[in-house]
Motif scaffolding. Structure first.
Motif, PDB file in Angstrom:
ATOM      1  N   UNK A  94       0.807  -1.218   0.000  1.00  0.00           N
ATOM      2  CA  UNK A  94       0.000   0.000   0.000  1.00  0.00           C
ATOM      3  C   UNK A  94       0.840   1.267   0.000  1.00  0.00           C
ATOM      4  N   UNK A  95       1.938   1.275   0.744  1.00  0.00           N
ATOM      5  CA  UNK A  95       2.759   2.484   0.838  1.00  0.00           C
ATOM      6  C   UNK A  95       4.119   2.339   0.162  1.00  0.00           C
ATOM      7  N   UNK A  96       4.259   1.327  -0.680  1.00  0.00           N
ATOM      8  CA  UNK A  96       5.513   1.103  -1.382  1.00  0.00           C
ATOM      9  C   UNK A  96       5.542   1.856  -2.702  1.00  0.00           C
ATOM     10  N   UNK A  97       6.726   2.247  -3.116  1.00  0.00           N
ATOM     11  CA  UNK A  97       6.907   2.780  -4.458  1.00  0.00           C
ATOM     12  C   UNK A  97       6.769   1.651  -5.470  1.00  0.00           C
ATOM     13  N   UNK A 100       9.882  -0.500  -5.536  1.00  0.00           N
ATOM     14  CA  UNK A 100       9.982  -1.426  -4.412  1.00  0.00           C
ATOM     15  C   UNK A 100       9.046  -2.620  -4.604  1.00  0.00           C
ATOM     16  N   UNK A 101       7.829  -2.372  -5.071  1.00  0.00           N
ATOM     17  CA  UNK A 101       6.901  -3.478  -5.315  1.00  0.00           C
ATOM     18  C   UNK A 101       7.484  -4.461  -6.333  1.00  0.00           C
ATOM     19  N   UNK A 102       8.013  -3.911  -7.430  1.00  0.00           N
ATOM     20  CA  UNK A 102       8.582  -4.780  -8.460  1.00  0.00           C
ATOM     21  C   UNK A 102       9.767  -5.572  -7.921  1.00  0.00           C
ATOM     22  N   UNK A 103      10.563  -4.951  -7.091  1.00  0.00           N
ATOM     23  CA  UNK A 103      11.684  -5.672  -6.490  1.00  0.00           C
ATOM     24  C   UNK A 103      11.178  -6.832  -5.628  1.00  0.00           C
ATOM     25  N   UNK A 104      10.115  -6.591  -4.867  1.00  0.00           N
ATOM     26  CA  UNK A 104       9.541  -7.643  -4.028  1.00  0.00           C
ATOM     27  C   UNK A 104       9.063  -8.828  -4.876  1.00  0.00           C
ATOM     28  N   UNK A 105       8.444  -8.526  -6.002  1.00  0.00           N
ATOM     29  CA  UNK A 105       7.897  -9.569  -6.868  1.00  0.00           C
ATOM     30  C   UNK A 105       8.991 -10.296  -7.632  1.00  0.00           C
ATOM     31  N   UNK A 106       9.849  -9.535  -8.291  1.00  0.00           N
ATOM     32  CA  UNK A 106      10.858 -10.139  -9.164  1.00  0.00           C
ATOM     33  C   UNK A 106      11.926 -10.879  -8.368  1.00  0.00           C
ATOM     34  N   UNK A 107      12.256 -10.386  -7.196  1.00  0.00           N
ATOM     35  CA  UNK A 107      13.237 -11.065  -6.354  1.00  0.00           C
ATOM     36  C   UNK A 107      12.719 -12.433  -5.923  1.00  0.00           C
ATOM     37  N   UNK A 108      11.442 -12.510  -5.586  1.00  0.00           N
ATOM     38  CA  UNK A 108      10.860 -13.787  -5.185  1.00  0.00           C
ATOM     39  C   UNK A 108      10.709 -14.720  -6.382  1.00  0.00           C
ATOM     40  N   UNK A 109      10.346 -14.178  -7.537  1.00  0.00           N
ATOM     41  CA  UNK A 109      10.321 -14.998  -8.749  1.00  0.00           C
ATOM     42  C   UNK A 109      11.669 -15.669  -8.976  1.00  0.00           C
ATOM     43  N   UNK A 110      12.738 -14.894  -8.832  1.00  0.00           N
ATOM     44  CA  UNK A 110      14.072 -15.439  -9.075  1.00  0.00           C
ATOM     45  C   UNK A 110      14.414 -16.541  -8.072  1.00  0.00           C
ATOM     46  N   UNK A 111      14.027 -16.356  -6.824  1.00  0.00           N
ATOM     47  CA  UNK A 111      14.277 -17.379  -5.812  1.00  0.00           C
ATOM     48  C   UNK A 111      13.527 -18.662  -6.138  1.00  0.00           C
ATOM     49  N   UNK A 133      -0.553   0.724 -10.410  1.00  0.00           N
ATOM     50  CA  UNK A 133       0.721   0.630 -11.116  1.00  0.00           C
ATOM     51  C   UNK A 133       1.107  -0.815 -11.408  1.00  0.00           C
ATOM     52  N   UNK A 134       0.953  -1.686 -10.429  1.00  0.00           N
ATOM     53  CA  UNK A 134       1.345  -3.082 -10.629  1.00  0.00           C
ATOM     54  C   UNK A 134       0.285  -3.839 -11.424  1.00  0.00           C
ATOM     55  N   UNK A 135      -0.969  -3.454 -11.291  1.00  0.00           N
ATOM     56  CA  UNK A 135      -1.993  -4.036 -12.154  1.00  0.00           C
ATOM     57  C   UNK A 135      -1.659  -3.777 -13.624  1.00  0.00           C
ATOM     58  N   UNK A 136      -1.271  -2.547 -13.920  1.00  0.00           N
ATOM     59  CA  UNK A 136      -0.918  -2.203 -15.299  1.00  0.00           C
ATOM     60  C   UNK A 136       0.315  -2.970 -15.759  1.00  0.00           C
ATOM     61  N   UNK A 137       1.290  -3.080 -14.889  1.00  0.00           N
ATOM     62  CA  UNK A 137       2.530  -3.817 -15.209  1.00  0.00           C
ATOM     63  C   UNK A 137       2.205  -5.272 -15.549  1.00  0.00           C
ATOM     64  N   UNK A 138       1.357  -5.910 -14.735  1.00  0.00           N
ATOM     65  CA  UNK A 138       1.001  -7.303 -14.990  1.00  0.00           C
ATOM     66  C   UNK A 138       0.163  -7.434 -16.259  1.00  0.00           C
TER      67      UNK A 138
END
Length: 213
Positions: A94-97, A100-111, A133-138
């Motif tokens: 909710x309060x992430x840039x 930061x959200x993309x880093x949270x998602x992509x980092x876990x994908x890589x793991x 923002x992330x809805x649009x990205x997906x």
């Protein structure tokens, strides 16, 4: 208590390819999903229970815990369950840039990719919050968020008996995605009672499909 929260209904306005709240409606299959693992105390007995009954499920895993407990991730995969992405830290978006959200998602994908070789995984945002923002990205990348249609409320502090009574009185319907959690014993204790009943009544359970790599 309402197992099918109204706040989820608006998500049905999005196409399933972007936001999924239910699985296949035909037949008898339901989809058990577990958030917030893996956990060295709670995940092994939960996996034992699912294996005992031949049930496959979907585990939305937290990246930090994937790093800490790789053997559990390997076991989840080896036993035929789906590996899903539940962000790296489990902090609310909710309060992430956006970065930061993309880093949270992509980092876990890589793991997770180190275990199953997939570049992308089904994603369930922590606390259910995404943001435009992330809805649009997906949407641009044809990726899918997985929500739920049936909330067991197993995260509430209550006797297992009350959770069992609720599940028995209002069970999940065919096609429903069932929200449960893998960071306490409540889901396992309730399922130890309900799975034999549900299976004897003709219910079936499946892992959600991962989709394209």
């Amino acid at each position: 208590m309402n197992m099918r929260p109204k706040k989820q209904h608006w998500l049905n306005l999005f196409p399933d390819a972007l936001v999924q709240t239910k699985g296949a409606r035909e037949g008898t299959v339901r989809y058990l999903t577990f958030d917030d693992g893996p956990d060295p105390i709670y995940t092994p007995p939960l996996l034992d229970l699912l294996a005992k009954h031949g049930v496959k499920a979907s585990f939305f895993l937290v990246g930090q815990k994937v790093e800490q407990y790789p053997d559990l991730v390997q076991r989840i995969l080896a036993e035929g369950h789906m590996l899903g992405n539940h962000s790296y830290s489990h902090w609310s978006f909710k309060r992430m840039t956006t970065r930061k959200k993309l880093n949270e998602i992509l980092r876990t994908d890589a793991l997770l990719s180190a275990f199953d070789g997939r570049l992308h995984h089904r994603m369930r945002p922590p606390h259910g919050y995404v943001g435009a923002d992330i809805l649009a990205y997906f949407a641009m990348r044809r990726r899918t968020f997985v929500y739920w249609s049936y909330d067991t409320l197993d995260y509430q502090i209550e006797p297992t008996r009350e959770l069992v009574d609720r599940l028995r009185a209002d069970p999940p319907l065919p096609g429903e995605i069932v929200l449960m959690h893998d960071d306490s014993d409540r889901a396992r204790e309730a399922l130890a009672v309900m799975l034999p009943e549900w299976l004897s009544n003709g219910f079936t359970f499946s892992a959600l499909p991962q989709g394209a790599l």
